[in-house]
Design an enzyme around this catalytic site. Structure first.
Site, short mmCIF file in Angstrom:
data_model
loop_
_atom_site.label_atom_id
_atom_site.label_comp_id
_atom_site.label_asym_id
_atom_site.label_seq_id
_atom_site.Cartn_x
_atom_site.Cartn_y
_atom_site.Cartn_z
N TYR A 42 -15.58 -0.11 8.90
CA TYR A 42 -14.14 0.13 8.96
C TYR A 42 -13.75 0.78 10.29
O TYR A 42 -12.80 0.35 10.96
CB TYR A 42 -13.74 1.03 7.79
CG TYR A 42 -12.29 1.45 7.78
CD1 TYR A 42 -11.31 0.64 7.22
CD2 TYR A 42 -11.89 2.69 8.32
CE1 TYR A 42 -9.98 1.02 7.20
CE2 TYR A 42 -10.57 3.07 8.30
CZ TYR A 42 -9.62 2.25 7.75
OH TYR A 42 -8.28 2.64 7.73
N ASP A 59 1.19 3.65 2.38
CA ASP A 59 2.00 3.87 3.59
C ASP A 59 3.13 2.86 3.70
O ASP A 59 4.24 3.21 4.12
CB ASP A 59 1.11 3.78 4.84
CG ASP A 59 0.14 4.95 4.94
OD1 ASP A 59 0.12 5.79 4.02
OD2 ASP A 59 -0.59 5.03 5.94
N SER A 98 -7.07 4.81 12.98
CA SER A 98 -7.75 5.69 12.03
C SER A 98 -8.64 6.70 12.75
O SER A 98 -9.25 6.39 13.78
CB SER A 98 -8.61 4.87 11.07
OG SER A 98 -9.44 5.69 10.28
N GLY A 150 0.80 -1.22 0.00
CA GLY A 150 0.00 0.00 0.00
C GLY A 150 0.83 1.28 0.00
O GLY A 150 2.05 1.25 0.04
N GLU A 181 -11.36 7.44 11.72
CA GLU A 181 -12.73 6.93 11.58
C GLU A 181 -13.26 6.38 12.90
O GLU A 181 -14.47 6.24 13.07
CB GLU A 181 -12.77 5.85 10.50
CG GLU A 181 -12.58 6.36 9.08
CD GLU A 181 -13.79 7.12 8.55
OE1 GLU A 181 -14.92 6.76 8.93
OE2 GLU A 181 -13.60 8.07 7.77
#
Length: 323
Positions: free
Chosen positions: A149, A13, A125, A11, A127
């Protein structure tokens, strides 16, 4: 020489973190579900593919995790793996929970089982916070996630905190707000906007279809954020940190920057489709990264405007190369 294992090396990151660690003299193992089949395009893009030793690891499989730890003997493990799309999590909630929550638990338990003095970083996160309105979230803000998520990331956060307290593992979570780069896949809205704007500027007649463009987020620069990950594992006492710029912008502001960079007015090329709206979403995301500045001596270096411009420049180069 320190050794690091990065789970989720493929990914955005993972690739930037690998580059950072290599520059600091680390031996880097990169974990992927099928290392023999993965293209590792981001590592190739950064010119470091040959410097990373890739290994196959399924973090949903405890035996796979344990074998990988015993083989690589890392000093540091960075967990960046798991389903990474908030939108997709509504369509694949079980896969999201398993890959994030169960995967994190397997890593923690395997580290405990080996007895090796491994330091563990977990990718958290923003989120997890849900919608805090105009309140800037910090490390003590309660979690009220509004997506599968976010629920999975919240569970992983508390697993890390529990293992740190119960078993004295050197484990921490970086609660990262949105961070972008040219390595973002096009299924993420920022790169979707950049790609469409650049194609339109090159002559495409397409219309960019989006959902709610009034959402507001704290957007940062991914290479900055992976440095914060590394800094967390260099502290004497492991702890959790909010990583963000401290500045929030609307998605419509990002759209405006991107289209303005290619000399276009976004209103002429964007269509809103209500079917793109999520079942539940976060209207505003505000962050208070004071603790990271104070204890890690870390601050974000790039504004949303600069990030948008860099992403456009890179995408235009990509189009030119392909033509």
């Amino acid at each position: 020489m320190k050794t690091a294992l990065i789970c989720g090396i493929s990914g955005q990151d993972g690739a930037y973190l690998a580059k950072l660690l290599l520059s600091k003299g680390y031996k880097v193992f990169g974990g992927s579900r099928d290392a023999q089949m993965s293209s590792f395009g981001n590592l190739n893009h950064l010119g470091i593919r040959q410097d990373v030793e890739t290994v196959s690891i399924s973090i949903n499989d405890f035996r796979s995790v344990l074998q990988t730890l015993q083989r690589t003997k890392p000093d540091e493990v960075y967990n960046l793996a798991g389903q990474s799309s908030v939108g997709l999590s509504f369509e694949q909630p079980v896969e999201t929970l398993e890959s994030i929550s169960i995967g994190t638990l397997n890593l923690l338990e395997a580290i405990r089982f080996t007895g090796q003095p491994i330091q563990f970083y977990n990718a958290g996160s923003s989120e997890c916070f849900g919608d805090t309105g105009s309140e800037a979230a910090n490390e003590t803000t309660p979690f009220r996630p509004r997506s599968p998520y976010g629920v999975a990331k919240a569970a992983a956060f508390w697993q890390v905190a529990n293992y740190r307290e119960a078993y004295r593992l050197k484990a921490c979570t970086g609660i990262l707000f949105n961070h972008e780069s040219p390595l973002r896949p096009e299924r993420f809205v920022t790169q979707k906007i950049v790609a469409a704007a650049c194609r339109i500027a090159k002559g495409s007649s397409e219309t960019l279809t989006l959902g709610n463009i009034n959402i507001a987020r704290d957007w940062g620069w991914a290479p900055d954020y992976v440095e914060a990950m590394w800094l967390m594992l260099q502290q004497e006492q492991p702890d959790d940190y909010v990583i963000a710029t401290g500045k929030t912008c609307k998605l419509s502001d990002f759209i405006n920057v991107v289209f303005k960079t290619v000399g276009l007015s976004w209103q002429d090329h964007v269509r809103i489709d209500n079917s793109f709206f999520r079942p539940t979403d976060i209207e505003e995301g505000h962050a208070n990264p004071t603790k990271a500045a104070k204890e890690l001596n870390w601050v974000a270096n790039y504004s949303m405007e600069t990030i948008g411009q860099i992403m456009v420049e890179e995408w235009l180069k990509k189009l030119d190369r392909n033509n």
